[in-house]
Motif scaffolding. Structure first.
Motif, PDB file in Angstrom:
ATOM      1  N   ASP A  38     -28.963 -67.822   0.296  1.00  0.00           N
ATOM      2  CA  ASP A  38     -28.188 -68.343   1.412  1.00  0.00           C
ATOM      3  C   ASP A  38     -27.798 -69.810   1.187  1.00  0.00           C
ATOM      4  O   ASP A  38     -27.659 -70.580   2.135  1.00  0.00           O
ATOM      5  CB  ASP A  38     -28.946 -68.193   2.728  1.00  0.00           C
ATOM      6  CG  ASP A  38     -30.235 -69.014   2.757  1.00  0.00           C
ATOM      7  OD1 ASP A  38     -30.727 -69.390   1.665  1.00  0.00           O
ATOM      8  OD2 ASP A  38     -30.730 -69.271   3.866  1.00  0.00           O
ATOM      9  N   PHE A  39     -27.605 -70.179  -0.078  1.00  0.00           N
ATOM     10  CA  PHE A  39     -27.259 -71.563  -0.378  1.00  0.00           C
ATOM     11  C   PHE A  39     -25.960 -71.978   0.311  1.00  0.00           C
ATOM     12  O   PHE A  39     -25.816 -73.127   0.732  1.00  0.00           O
ATOM     13  CB  PHE A  39     -27.132 -71.781  -1.888  1.00  0.00           C
ATOM     14  CG  PHE A  39     -26.724 -73.184  -2.245  1.00  0.00           C
ATOM     15  CD1 PHE A  39     -27.617 -74.236  -2.152  1.00  0.00           C
ATOM     16  CD2 PHE A  39     -25.417 -73.462  -2.650  1.00  0.00           C
ATOM     17  CE1 PHE A  39     -27.248 -75.532  -2.467  1.00  0.00           C
ATOM     18  CE2 PHE A  39     -25.029 -74.761  -2.969  1.00  0.00           C
ATOM     19  CZ  PHE A  39     -25.945 -75.801  -2.880  1.00  0.00           C
ATOM     20  N   GLY A  40     -25.007 -71.049   0.439  1.00  0.00           N
ATOM     21  CA  GLY A  40     -23.757 -71.378   1.109  1.00  0.00           C
ATOM     22  C   GLY A  40     -23.990 -71.857   2.532  1.00  0.00           C
ATOM     23  O   GLY A  40     -23.368 -72.826   2.985  1.00  0.00           O
ATOM     24  N   GLU A  45     -24.891 -76.905   6.273  1.00  0.00           N
ATOM     25  CA  GLU A  45     -25.733 -77.510   7.302  1.00  0.00           C
ATOM     26  C   GLU A  45     -25.899 -79.011   7.058  1.00  0.00           C
ATOM     27  O   GLU A  45     -25.728 -79.488   5.936  1.00  0.00           O
ATOM     28  CB  GLU A  45     -27.114 -76.842   7.303  1.00  0.00           C
ATOM     29  CG  GLU A  45     -27.078 -75.367   7.684  1.00  0.00           C
ATOM     30  CD  GLU A  45     -28.400 -74.671   7.407  1.00  0.00           C
ATOM     31  OE1 GLU A  45     -29.351 -75.357   6.945  1.00  0.00           O
ATOM     32  OE2 GLU A  45     -28.491 -73.445   7.625  1.00  0.00           O
ATOM     33  N   VAL A  46     -26.230 -79.730   8.118  1.00  0.00           N
ATOM     34  CA  VAL A  46     -26.511 -81.165   8.000  1.00  0.00           C
ATOM     35  C   VAL A  46     -28.001 -81.343   7.693  1.00  0.00           C
ATOM     36  O   VAL A  46     -28.855 -80.812   8.406  1.00  0.00           O
ATOM     37  CB  VAL A  46     -26.147 -81.915   9.296  1.00  0.00           C
ATOM     38  CG1 VAL A  46     -26.550 -83.380   9.196  1.00  0.00           C
ATOM     39  CG2 VAL A  46     -24.650 -81.778   9.571  1.00  0.00           C
ATOM     40  N   HIS A  61     -27.147 -84.623  -0.537  1.00  0.00           N
ATOM     41  CA  HIS A  61     -26.984 -83.503   0.394  1.00  0.00           C
ATOM     42  C   HIS A  61     -27.412 -82.195  -0.266  1.00  0.00           C
ATOM     43  O   HIS A  61     -28.107 -81.371   0.348  1.00  0.00           O
ATOM     44  CB  HIS A  61     -25.529 -83.418   0.843  1.00  0.00           C
ATOM     45  CG  HIS A  61     -25.207 -82.166   1.584  1.00  0.00           C
ATOM     46  ND1 HIS A  61     -25.649 -81.926   2.878  1.00  0.00           N
ATOM     47  CD2 HIS A  61     -24.509 -81.052   1.217  1.00  0.00           C
ATOM     48  CE1 HIS A  61     -25.223 -80.741   3.277  1.00  0.00           C
ATOM     49  NE2 HIS A  61     -24.538 -80.186   2.290  1.00  0.00           N
ATOM     50  N   VAL A  62     -26.991 -81.992  -1.515  1.00  0.00           N
ATOM     51  CA  VAL A  62     -27.332 -80.752  -2.222  1.00  0.00           C
ATOM     52  C   VAL A  62     -28.837 -80.649  -2.430  1.00  0.00           C
ATOM     53  O   VAL A  62     -29.435 -79.581  -2.217  1.00  0.00           O
ATOM     54  CB  VAL A  62     -26.577 -80.682  -3.564  1.00  0.00           C
ATOM     55  CG1 VAL A  62     -27.130 -79.548  -4.435  1.00  0.00           C
ATOM     56  CG2 VAL A  62     -25.089 -80.479  -3.314  1.00  0.00           C
ATOM     57  N   ALA A  63     -29.476 -81.734  -2.833  1.00  0.00           N
ATOM     58  CA  ALA A  63     -30.923 -81.718  -3.029  1.00  0.00           C
ATOM     59  C   ALA A  63     -31.639 -81.405  -1.721  1.00  0.00           C
ATOM     60  O   ALA A  63     -32.624 -80.645  -1.704  1.00  0.00           O
ATOM     61  CB  ALA A  63     -31.390 -83.062  -3.589  1.00  0.00           C
ATOM     62  N   ALA A  64     -31.135 -81.975  -0.618  1.00  0.00           N
ATOM     63  CA  ALA A  64     -31.755 -81.709   0.686  1.00  0.00           C
ATOM     64  C   ALA A  64     -31.520 -80.273   1.123  1.00  0.00           C
ATOM     65  O   ALA A  64     -32.398 -79.646   1.739  1.00  0.00           O
ATOM     66  CB  ALA A  64     -31.198 -82.677   1.728  1.00  0.00           C
ATOM     67  N   ALA A  65     -30.342 -79.734   0.809  1.00  0.00           N
ATOM     68  CA  ALA A  65     -30.054 -78.338   1.146  1.00  0.00           C
ATOM     69  C   ALA A  65     -30.992 -77.402   0.401  1.00  0.00           C
ATOM     70  O   ALA A  65     -31.513 -76.431   0.970  1.00  0.00           O
ATOM     71  CB  ALA A  65     -28.601 -78.008   0.818  1.00  0.00           C
TER      72      ALA A  65
END
Length: 206
Positions: A38-40, A45-46, A61-65
């Motif tokens: 569900d990476f998309g 998401e914030v 942002h990507v690392a936090a996601a």
């Protein structure tokens, strides 16, 4: 008179991914990161609580996601994946160089670009053969603030040895680039005047 230009959409056209989340996910997988299914959703998401007007670097942002789904991205994989995913084909818009030269006849010239991807502005300038033509280059990922926040314009004005009240900003987005007016400067909409018409427009300014 100090003049700053927006980059993407104003001076250059850059082909970016139609689906950024998918492009980043592919680049992460190529670097050995176990991308959650569900990476998309996570990408949209914030995850970083940033002040209003602040730029959140896309690798952060990507690392936090990924972290929100319990996935680690070691060896700076998030940054490397983002840089690889946003590696566009670039073309310079007609009249871009002559517009920059016309502005340079009036005073110092800078670039002020909203861009959350590290290295992208620099690579774009190289590919558009515009490297070295500006007295100052400011990106939101570099200065920490996105247009229309006044601090983005203050950053480029300061680098040009000017204040925002004397800055003319040329861009294609009235909402973002037009923020210079709230900072006391002037906005020239390239969609209205066109790059070839910029020289005469600048000459008409007091």
């Amino acid at each position: 008179m100090a003049v700053s230009f927006d980059l993407f959409g104003t001076l250059v056209v850059a082909e970016t991914p139609d689906d950024p989340a998918a492009a980043v996910a592919e680049a992460l997988a190529e670097r050995g990161v176990s991308v959650p299914p569900d990476f998309g959703d996570a990408y949209r998401e914030v995850h970083v609580d940033a002040p209003v007007g602040a730029e959140v670097p896309l690798p952060a942002h990507v690392a936090a996601a990924l972290a929100s789904r319990g996935v680690d991205a070691p060896n700076n994989a998030a940054r490397r994946a983002v840089v690889a995913a946003f590696d566009p084909t670039v073309s310079r818009r007609e009249g871009a160089r002559s517009a920059i030269d016309a502005a340079a006849e009036r005073g110092p010239v800078g670039l002020c670009s909203n861009c959350s991807v590290p290295e992208l502005v620099g690579r774009t300038l190289v590919r558009a053969e515009l490297r070295g033509v500006f007295d100052a280059v400011v990106s939101s990922v570099g200065c920490g603030w996105r247009k229309p926040d006044p601090r983005a314009f203050e950053a480029v004005a300061g680098r040009l040895g000017a204040d925002t009240e004397s800055l003319v900003h040329v861009g294609d987005d009235p909402e973002a680039d037009g923020g210079i007016e709230a900072a006391g400067g002037r906005f020239l909409d390239v969609e209205d005047i066109g790059l070839p018409g910029l020289a005469s427009r600048l000459e008409s300014l007091p």
